[in-house]
Design a protein around this motif. Sequence first.
Motif, PDB file in Angstrom:
ATOM      1  N   ILE A   1     110.212  13.787 -65.792  1.00 61.39           N
ATOM      2  CA  ILE A   1     110.524  15.203 -65.975  1.00 61.39           C
ATOM      3  C   ILE A   1     111.764  15.500 -65.148  1.00 61.39           C
ATOM      4  O   ILE A   1     111.807  15.209 -63.952  1.00 61.39           O
ATOM      5  CB  ILE A   1     109.362  16.099 -65.505  1.00 61.39           C
ATOM      6  N   ILE A   2     112.791  16.048 -65.765  1.00 64.06           N
ATOM      7  CA  ILE A   2     114.019  16.321 -65.023  1.00 64.06           C
ATOM      8  C   ILE A   2     114.283  17.810 -64.867  1.00 64.06           C
ATOM      9  O   ILE A   2     115.116  18.218 -64.052  1.00 64.06           O
ATOM     10  CB  ILE A   2     115.234  15.647 -65.694  1.00 64.06           C
ATOM     11  N   GLN A   3     113.581  18.628 -65.644  1.00 61.66           N
ATOM     12  CA  GLN A   3     113.824  20.064 -65.569  1.00 61.66           C
ATOM     13  C   GLN A   3     112.627  20.829 -66.129  1.00 61.66           C
ATOM     14  O   GLN A   3     111.949  20.359 -67.047  1.00 61.66           O
ATOM     15  CB  GLN A   3     115.084  20.434 -66.362  1.00 61.66           C
ATOM     16  N   ALA A   4     112.367  21.986 -65.561  1.00 56.46           N
ATOM     17  CA  ALA A   4     111.286  22.855 -66.048  1.00 56.46           C
ATOM     18  C   ALA A   4     111.707  24.295 -65.831  1.00 56.46           C
ATOM     19  O   ALA A   4     112.448  24.610 -64.893  1.00 56.46           O
ATOM     20  CB  ALA A   4     109.981  22.556 -65.323  1.00 56.46           C
ATOM     21  N   ALA A   5     111.233  25.164 -66.705  1.00 50.81           N
ATOM     22  CA  ALA A   5     111.610  26.575 -66.581  1.00 50.81           C
ATOM     23  C   ALA A   5     110.667  27.443 -67.387  1.00 50.81           C
ATOM     24  O   ALA A   5     110.027  26.982 -68.336  1.00 50.81           O
ATOM     25  CB  ALA A   5     113.043  26.788 -67.062  1.00 50.81           C
ATOM     26  N   MET A   6     110.595  28.719 -66.995  1.00 47.69           N
ATOM     27  CA  MET A   6     109.890  29.727 -67.774  1.00 47.69           C
ATOM     28  C   MET A   6     110.942  30.626 -68.403  1.00 47.69           C
ATOM     29  O   MET A   6     111.820  31.141 -67.720  1.00 47.69           O
ATOM     30  CB  MET A   6     108.971  30.563 -66.887  1.00 47.69           C
ATOM     31  N   LYS A   7     110.864  30.790 -69.709  1.00 54.34           N
ATOM     32  CA  LYS A   7     111.755  31.699 -70.420  1.00 54.34           C
ATOM     33  C   LYS A   7     110.884  32.743 -71.083  1.00 54.34           C
ATOM     34  O   LYS A   7     110.310  32.492 -72.145  1.00 54.34           O
ATOM     35  CB  LYS A   7     112.621  30.941 -71.422  1.00 54.34           C
TER      36      LYS A   7
ATOM     37  N   LEU B   1     116.888  12.704 -74.119  1.00 53.88           N
ATOM     38  CA  LEU B   1     116.472  13.884 -73.367  1.00 53.88           C
ATOM     39  C   LEU B   1     115.771  14.803 -74.362  1.00 53.88           C
ATOM     40  O   LEU B   1     116.405  15.319 -75.282  1.00 53.88           O
ATOM     41  CB  LEU B   1     117.677  14.605 -72.746  1.00 53.88           C
ATOM     42  N   TRP B   2     114.488  14.976 -74.195  1.00 51.73           N
ATOM     43  CA  TRP B   2     113.707  15.810 -75.094  1.00 51.73           C
ATOM     44  C   TRP B   2     113.121  16.982 -74.328  1.00 51.73           C
ATOM     45  O   TRP B   2     112.594  16.813 -73.223  1.00 51.73           O
ATOM     46  CB  TRP B   2     112.585  15.003 -75.743  1.00 51.73           C
ATOM     47  N   THR B   3     113.175  18.150 -74.948  1.00 48.43           N
ATOM     48  CA  THR B   3     112.609  19.352 -74.336  1.00 48.43           C
ATOM     49  C   THR B   3     111.410  19.817 -75.142  1.00 48.43           C
ATOM     50  O   THR B   3     111.502  20.030 -76.355  1.00 48.43           O
ATOM     51  CB  THR B   3     113.650  20.481 -74.260  1.00 48.43           C
ATOM     52  N   PHE B   4     110.290  19.977 -74.447  1.00 53.38           N
ATOM     53  CA  PHE B   4     109.060  20.456 -75.061  1.00 53.38           C
ATOM     54  C   PHE B   4     108.785  21.876 -74.577  1.00 53.38           C
ATOM     55  O   PHE B   4     109.131  22.238 -73.443  1.00 53.38           O
ATOM     56  CB  PHE B   4     107.881  19.557 -74.687  1.00 53.38           C
TER      57      PHE B   4
ATOM     58  N   GLU C   1     107.500  31.637 -72.488  1.00 54.69           N
ATOM     59  CA  GLU C   1     107.562  30.247 -72.945  1.00 54.69           C
ATOM     60  C   GLU C   1     107.891  29.312 -71.790  1.00 54.69           C
ATOM     61  O   GLU C   1     108.888  29.483 -71.093  1.00 54.69           O
ATOM     62  CB  GLU C   1     108.609  30.097 -74.050  1.00 54.69           C
ATOM     63  N   GLU C   2     107.032  28.318 -71.597  1.00 54.53           N
ATOM     64  CA  GLU C   2     107.313  27.284 -70.605  1.00 54.53           C
ATOM     65  C   GLU C   2     108.040  26.135 -71.290  1.00 54.53           C
ATOM     66  O   GLU C   2     107.659  25.710 -72.377  1.00 54.53           O
ATOM     67  CB  GLU C   2     106.026  26.799 -69.931  1.00 54.53           C
ATOM     68  N   GLN C   3     109.109  25.643 -70.656  1.00 51.36           N
ATOM     69  CA  GLN C   3     109.911  24.569 -71.217  1.00 51.36           C
ATOM     70  C   GLN C   3     110.051  23.452 -70.192  1.00 51.36           C
ATOM     71  O   GLN C   3     110.333  23.712 -69.019  1.00 51.36           O
ATOM     72  CB  GLN C   3     111.291  25.076 -71.622  1.00 51.36           C
ATOM     73  N   VAL C   4     109.853  22.231 -70.660  1.00 56.01           N
ATOM     74  CA  VAL C   4     109.949  21.067 -69.781  1.00 56.01           C
ATOM     75  C   VAL C   4     110.802  20.007 -70.469  1.00 56.01           C
ATOM     76  O   VAL C   4     110.539  19.640 -71.624  1.00 56.01           O
ATOM     77  CB  VAL C   4     108.557  20.485 -69.460  1.00 56.01           C
ATOM     78  N   THR C   5     111.840  19.549 -69.778  1.00 49.67           N
ATOM     79  CA  THR C   5     112.740  18.532 -70.322  1.00 49.67           C
ATOM     80  C   THR C   5     112.408  17.178 -69.713  1.00 49.67           C
ATOM     81  O   THR C   5     112.256  17.050 -68.495  1.00 49.67           O
ATOM     82  CB  THR C   5     114.207  18.880 -70.046  1.00 49.67           C
TER      83      THR C   5
ATOM     84  N   TRP D   1     101.997  21.620 -77.231  1.00 49.36           N
ATOM     85  CA  TRP D   1     103.426  21.665 -76.963  1.00 49.36           C
ATOM     86  C   TRP D   1     104.178  21.246 -78.215  1.00 49.36           C
ATOM     87  O   TRP D   1     103.675  20.458 -79.024  1.00 49.36           O
ATOM     88  CB  TRP D   1     103.775  20.712 -75.828  1.00 49.36           C
ATOM     89  N   LYS D   2     105.387  21.748 -78.369  1.00 47.75           N
ATOM     90  CA  LYS D   2     106.246  21.387 -79.502  1.00 47.75           C
ATOM     91  C   LYS D   2     107.588  20.881 -78.968  1.00 47.75           C
ATOM     92  O   LYS D   2     108.086  21.367 -77.945  1.00 47.75           O
ATOM     93  CB  LYS D   2     106.487  22.604 -80.394  1.00 47.75           C
ATOM     94  N   LEU D   3     108.149  19.934 -79.677  1.00 44.06           N
ATOM     95  CA  LEU D   3     109.496  19.473 -79.352  1.00 44.06           C
ATOM     96  C   LEU D   3     110.488  20.509 -79.865  1.00 44.06           C
ATOM     97  O   LEU D   3     110.527  20.804 -81.060  1.00 44.06           O
ATOM     98  CB  LEU D   3     109.756  18.117 -80.006  1.00 44.06           C
ATOM     99  N   VAL D   4     111.303  21.070 -78.946  1.00 44.00           N
ATOM    100  CA  VAL D   4     112.217  22.150 -79.342  1.00 44.00           C
ATOM    101  C   VAL D   4     113.687  21.748 -79.249  1.00 44.00           C
ATOM    102  O   VAL D   4     114.558  22.476 -79.762  1.00 44.00           O
ATOM    103  CB  VAL D   4     111.986  23.413 -78.486  1.00 44.00           C
TER     104      VAL D   4
END
Length: 232
Positions: free
Chosen positions: A164-170, A209-212, A173-177, A223-226
């Motif tokens: 996991i290299i990055q995480a954030a709340m938008k 690099l995939w963001t879910f 929506e929670e996003q994790v790369t 989770w979905k791949l976005v």
Amino acid sequence: MGSNDFVTIFFLVAAVLIFLQLRSVLGRRTGNEKPPFDPYSPRDLAKGPGSDDGKVVTLPRRDEQGVDERFAAVDAFATPGSELNESLREVVKQDPSFNPKEFLNGARMAYEMIVMAYADGDRKTLKSLLSREVLEGFEAAISEREARGEVVKSTFVGIEKADIIQAAMKESEEQVTVRIVCQLITATYDKAGKLIDGDAEAVSEVNDLWTFARDIRSRDPNWKLVATESEL
């Protein structure tokens, strides 16, 4: 009968009457009573005396050092004080069920499923794992490949590394790369069966690099791949 005997009998009768009165008011134990409130029990830590179990708001628990237990899994996964640790904490604040290690295990499985579903043209599997925008891109590529009569044959060797290299709340929506390094054997053949891309025997390394993402307000827990990006 002496006066002392009369007094004794009087108090005995009074005691019996008081006992019967208390018994009618307090009732008898049936074995179904709630256990007494224990302020030091983890079970009762978030409750106050007389709390209604149907209306209890569970508060974050803390260990002996006063550390919020919600962040224990985050601190074990990413160095406390690091940028990644802080971003994962922000996710956990909004979604206390989030566990980075468990998420990463799920992301690894999803990665393999998506890669193989794309190679096989399995739209049904892709639909359950991709966001609408990403699905449209994958389906367009599959359709173009099919229109040309091309066939992809892939063998998933394994994932060499996943982080996991990055995480954030938008908003909600929670996003994790995730950075994933995998080994794959893939070859593309034209409609005549001629190899036009890849190698049917060589193992190649793929860096992605995939963001879910997941909406914490949604009833769908998956989770979905976005977003996808290839690293050179």
